[in-house]
Enzyme design. Structure first.
Site, mmCIF file in Angstrom:
data_model
loop_
_atom_site.group_PDB
_atom_site.id
_atom_site.type_symbol
_atom_site.label_atom_id
_atom_site.label_comp_id
_atom_site.label_asym_id
_atom_site.label_seq_id
_atom_site.Cartn_x
_atom_site.Cartn_y
_atom_site.Cartn_z
ATOM 1 N N MET A 1 -2.340 -7.152 -7.554
ATOM 2 C CA MET A 1 -2.234 -8.093 -7.977
ATOM 3 C C MET A 1 -3.290 -9.485 -8.598
ATOM 4 S SD MET A 1 0.754 -6.434 -8.231
ATOM 5 C CE MET A 1 2.720 -7.834 -8.331
ATOM 6 N N ARG A 2 -4.018 -8.682 -9.778
ATOM 7 C CA ARG A 2 -5.152 -10.070 -10.084
ATOM 8 C C ARG A 2 -4.967 -9.406 -11.684
ATOM 9 N NH1 ARG A 2 -4.954 -13.832 -7.253
ATOM 10 N NH2 ARG A 2 -7.048 -14.686 -8.597
ATOM 11 N N GLU B 1 7.838 6.107 -8.554
ATOM 12 C CA GLU B 1 6.872 5.542 -8.970
ATOM 13 C C GLU B 1 5.521 7.068 -8.041
ATOM 14 O OE1 GLU B 1 5.793 0.457 -9.171
ATOM 15 O OE2 GLU B 1 5.868 1.574 -7.710
ATOM 16 N N GLY C 1 1.227 -1.535 -0.229
ATOM 17 C CA GLY C 1 0.610 0.186 0.247
ATOM 18 C C GLY C 1 0.885 1.107 -0.263
ATOM 19 N N ARG D 1 -12.014 -16.766 -12.014
ATOM 20 C CA ARG D 1 -11.926 -14.749 -12.477
ATOM 21 C C ARG D 1 -13.193 -14.237 -12.089
ATOM 22 N NH1 ARG D 1 -6.403 -13.948 -11.922
ATOM 23 N NH2 ARG D 1 -5.243 -15.870 -12.855
ATOM 24 N N LEU E 1 -7.425 -9.109 -14.489
ATOM 25 C CA LEU E 1 -8.717 -8.976 -14.957
ATOM 26 C C LEU E 1 -9.416 -9.570 -16.250
ATOM 27 C CD1 LEU E 1 -8.368 -5.207 -13.348
ATOM 28 C CD2 LEU E 1 -9.454 -6.973 -11.628
ATOM 29 N N HIS F 1 2.877 -0.068 -13.722
ATOM 30 C CA HIS F 1 3.671 -1.101 -13.435
ATOM 31 C C HIS F 1 5.376 -0.602 -13.412
ATOM 32 C CE1 HIS F 1 4.963 -5.161 -14.314
ATOM 33 N NE2 HIS F 1 5.566 -5.087 -14.945
ATOM 34 N N ASP G 1 -1.358 -6.203 -18.291
ATOM 35 C CA ASP G 1 -0.212 -4.827 -18.214
ATOM 36 C C ASP G 1 0.448 -4.415 -19.755
ATOM 37 O OD1 ASP G 1 0.839 -5.044 -15.125
ATOM 38 O OD2 ASP G 1 2.074 -6.639 -15.407
HETATM 39 C C1 GAR Z 1 4.480 -1.174 -6.831
HETATM 40 O O1 GAR Z 1 5.575 -1.339 -7.605
HETATM 41 C C2 GAR Z 1 3.563 -1.504 -8.600
HETATM 42 O O2 GAR Z 1 4.723 -1.283 -9.156
HETATM 43 C C3 GAR Z 1 3.938 -2.872 -9.000
HETATM 44 O O3 GAR Z 1 3.240 -3.673 -6.827
HETATM 45 C C4 GAR Z 1 4.173 -2.393 -6.463
HETATM 46 C C5 GAR Z 1 3.091 -2.047 -5.157
HETATM 47 O O4 GAR Z 1 3.556 -1.201 -4.232
HETATM 48 N N1 GAR Z 1 2.289 -3.454 -9.392
HETATM 49 C C6 GAR Z 1 2.346 -3.574 -10.238
HETATM 50 O O5 GAR Z 1 3.649 -4.632 -10.403
HETATM 51 C C7 GAR Z 1 1.209 -4.676 -11.628
HETATM 52 N N2 GAR Z 1 1.629 -5.303 -11.934
HETATM 53 P P1 GAR Z 1 2.609 -0.699 -3.664
HETATM 54 O O6 GAR Z 1 1.538 -1.962 -3.053
HETATM 55 O O7 GAR Z 1 4.211 -0.620 -2.016
HETATM 56 O O8 GAR Z 1 2.163 0.379 -4.065
#
Ligand code: GAR
Length: 185
Positions: A90-91, A171, A14, A65, A93, A107, A143
């Site tokens: 992380m699902r 990010e 999060g 799903r 869709l 991503h 993605d």
């Molecule tokens: C982030 O690095 C995001 O880019 C990645 O999960 C992490 C979540 O971190 N997302 C993916 O890999 C989507 N395919 P967070 O829970 O600390 O925001």
């Protein structure tokens, strides 16, 4: 103009969720709920501490799903949102979700390279000299929707921890900007 309403979907730490709440809520956007598929997600107390209602919907309670996605759509539709924000959700869709809900995702790679759940490790271990972060519209391919923004950096001589920190820093700068761009704010 009325404030845009959004929901944030997350599965774990999060960090992006917390950053978006702190930077944009409630003056730029209204985060009406944070939704997670993981009852143990560390993001839950982070959102609650910042006054955001959290909803848990465990994907393991559904056989397919499509059934999970249908339940998600049922929760999200009455929230009357302008955008769903996937922040470490992380699902994969299905069209049941993507045909009904406008969503964006972040991503940790320069898409279309290194899709999937191990992007940070794969990007770090690749022989490329650069790495980066992408934001994109969500479709039913993993993605893969239209790219909104990308930021790239030189990773030569970085150790893994420095690399991960750099991804997080990018990010946290990029996602709020992309959210505002998509919502025309
Ligand atoms: C982030 O690095 C995001 O880019 C990645 O999960 C992490 C979540 O971190 N997302 C993916 O890999 C989507 N395919 P967070 O829970 O600390 O925001």
């Amino acid at each position: 103009m009325s404030i845009k309403r959004v929901t944030i979907l997350f599965s774990g730490e999060g960090g992006n969720l917390e950053n978006i709440i702190k930077k944009l809520h409630p003056h730029t956007i209204e985060i009406v709920a944070a939704i997670t598929n993981n009852p143990l997600a560390n993001g839950i107390p982070k959102a609650q501490k910042l006054g955001i209602e959290t909803i848990v919907i465990d994907h393991r309670d559904f056989k397919k799903r499509e059934e999970f996605d249908q339940a998600l759509v049922k929760i999200i539709t009455p929230l009357n949102i302008d955008l769903a924000i996937l922040a470490g959700f992380m699902r994969i869709l299905t069209p049941v979700f993507t045909d009904n809900i406008k969503a964006i995702n972040i991503h940790p790679s320069l898409l279309p390279l290194f899709k999937g759940a191990h992007a940070i490790e794969e990007s770090f271990n690749s022989n490329m000299k650069v790495a980066g972060v992408s934001t994109h519209l969500v479709n039913s391919q993993l993605d893969s929707g239209d790219i909104i923004d990308q930021v790239c950096f030189n990773k030569e001589d970085m150790d893994f921890q420095t690399f991960k920190n750099k991804i997080t820093q990018i990010e946290h700068e990029l996602f709020p900007k992309s959210i505002k761009k998509v919502l025309l704010l």
